[in-house]
Design an enzyme around this catalytic site. Structure first.
Site, PDB file in Angstrom:
ATOM      1  N   CYS A 178       1.127 -28.986  26.761  1.00  0.00           N
ATOM      2  CA  CYS A 178      -0.224 -28.403  26.717  1.00  0.00           C
ATOM      3  C   CYS A 178      -0.216 -26.886  26.811  1.00  0.00           C
ATOM      4  O   CYS A 178      -1.162 -26.231  26.366  1.00  0.00           O
ATOM      5  CB  CYS A 178      -1.091 -28.998  27.819  1.00  0.00           C
ATOM      6  SG  CYS A 178      -1.258 -30.798  27.720  1.00  0.00           S
ATOM      7  N   HIS A 209      -7.397 -24.526  28.564  1.00  0.00           N
ATOM      8  CA  HIS A 209      -6.914 -25.815  28.066  1.00  0.00           C
ATOM      9  C   HIS A 209      -7.950 -26.880  28.393  1.00  0.00           C
ATOM     10  O   HIS A 209      -8.421 -26.978  29.530  1.00  0.00           O
ATOM     11  CB  HIS A 209      -5.577 -26.141  28.725  1.00  0.00           C
ATOM     12  CG  HIS A 209      -5.089 -27.530  28.462  1.00  0.00           C
ATOM     13  ND1 HIS A 209      -5.082 -28.093  27.210  1.00  0.00           N
ATOM     14  CD2 HIS A 209      -4.608 -28.473  29.304  1.00  0.00           C
ATOM     15  CE1 HIS A 209      -4.609 -29.316  27.288  1.00  0.00           C
ATOM     16  NE2 HIS A 209      -4.314 -29.575  28.540  1.00  0.00           N
ATOM     17  N   ASN A 265      -8.537 -34.091  25.325  1.00  0.00           N
ATOM     18  CA  ASN A 265      -7.372 -33.232  25.533  1.00  0.00           C
ATOM     19  C   ASN A 265      -6.480 -33.315  24.295  1.00  0.00           C
ATOM     20  O   ASN A 265      -5.866 -34.346  24.032  1.00  0.00           O
ATOM     21  CB  ASN A 265      -6.614 -33.709  26.778  1.00  0.00           C
ATOM     22  CG  ASN A 265      -5.408 -32.850  27.104  1.00  0.00           C
ATOM     23  OD1 ASN A 265      -4.963 -32.035  26.307  1.00  0.00           O
ATOM     24  ND2 ASN A 265      -4.865 -33.047  28.300  1.00  0.00           N
TER      25      ASN A 265
END
Length: 321
Positions: A113, A248, A278
């Site tokens: 990520c 994020h 996500n």
């Protein structure tokens, strides 16, 4: 001074958009449960003909067009992904071919990520040497390929997508545009909190994502607040001077907690997790493109990008757009 100036953004999403209600028909979950714990309402899932490379190439084309360039103007591609099309060659080289670029430096970065932040710092370092002039920095993922669709604690959290930016090496004044600071970290002692249980040299398989969500949440809030403070200090920017934070997009509760820890107003935080879930390395550039195209993020704004992912890895960047 020489800085890497952001000149264009782009993004791409798979055609299929999946609601929580649709997932609830397949997995033991509910829209209420997902929204309350994560803030997620929708995600996009890649179809058979959509891959990390095709999504990355589509996002790259949009970013190149926004920068007013042609693909042949690009001489560096850094692509962040944890879900490459193949073990090798690098997905960046597939994107290069799809864009019709005959020759440029092209490689992948793997930091899950945080991958896009790692890719930004790598590209920035290479552009500042002026060996390269214009870079495509891409975050692209098809996380749906590595999800355990019987694990309701993880499969509802992720989606697929891509985002891209164009960076150009330019000579600017002290108060000019460009990347002002980047800061990266990693701590491999936390491998077992967020990982994939496979790999070429261990199991010979791709594996599935595994996560201990509560522990990840705790580390994320602490680490993200700290690295944002660090990067602002390096840039010489006060938190009050920040126009936008593009984080994020892991979990709405993490976004809220991090903003509170830094004393940032919620309206300064770009949130797309409700629509995209996500998307790992794609989430920061995807959210940035959304905010640029809807007019929130404008030239001259001070923007902070931040992310944390498996490893753990985490990082932040301060940019004057």
């Amino acid at each position: 001074m020489i800085r890497s100036v952001l000149t264009g953004t782009g993004s791409a999403l798979p055609v299929r958009r999946v609601s929580n209600a649709e997932l609830a028909a397949q997995v033991d979950t509910s829209d209420e449960w997902i929204v309350e714990r994560t803030g997620i309402r929708f995600r996009h899932l890649a179809g058979p003909d959509e891959t990390t490379a095709t999504l990355g190439a589509d996002a790259a084309r949009a970013a190149i067009a926004a920068a007013g360039l042609s693909a042949q103007d690009i001489d560096l591609i850094v692509l962040a992904t944890a879900t490459p099309d193949q073990t090798f060659p690098a997905t960046a080289t597939k994107v290069q071919a799809m864009l019709g670029i005959d020759d440029c430096v092209a490689f992948d970065v793997a930091a899950v990520c945080s991958g896009f932040l790692y890719a930004v710092q790598v590209a920035d370092s290479m552009l500042r040497t002026q060996v390269h002039r214009r870079a495509l920095v891409i975050g692209a993922e098809t996380f749906s390929r590595i999800l355990d669709w019987e694990d309701r604690t993880t499969c509802v959290l992720f989606g697929d997508g891509a985002g891209a930016i164009v960076l150009e090496s330019r000579e600017v004044e002290q108060q000019g545009r460009g990347i002002l600071a980047t800061r990266l970290h990693a701590d491999g002692r936390h491998n077992d909190l967020l990982y994939v249980d496979g790999g070429p040299s261990t199991t010979g398989t791709v594996g599935k994502l595994r996560m201990k969500g509560r522990e990840v949440f705790r580390h994320a809030v602490t680490n993200l607040a700290a690295v944002m403070t660090e990067s602002l200090g390096i840039a010489g920017i006060d938190a009050g001077d920040v126009d936008w934070v593009v984080p994020h997009q892991a979990n709405a509760r993490i976004l809220d907690a991090t903003a509170r820890k830094l004393g940032l107003a919620p309206e300064k935080v770009v949130v797309t997790v409700d629509q995209h879930a996500n998307t790992s390395a794609a989430s920061v550039p995807l959210a940035l493109d959304v905010a640029v195209r809807d007019g929130r993020v404008k030239q001259g704004d001070i923007v902070v990008l931040e992310a944390m992912g498996g490893g753990f890895t985490w990082g932040a960047a301060v940019i004057r757009i």
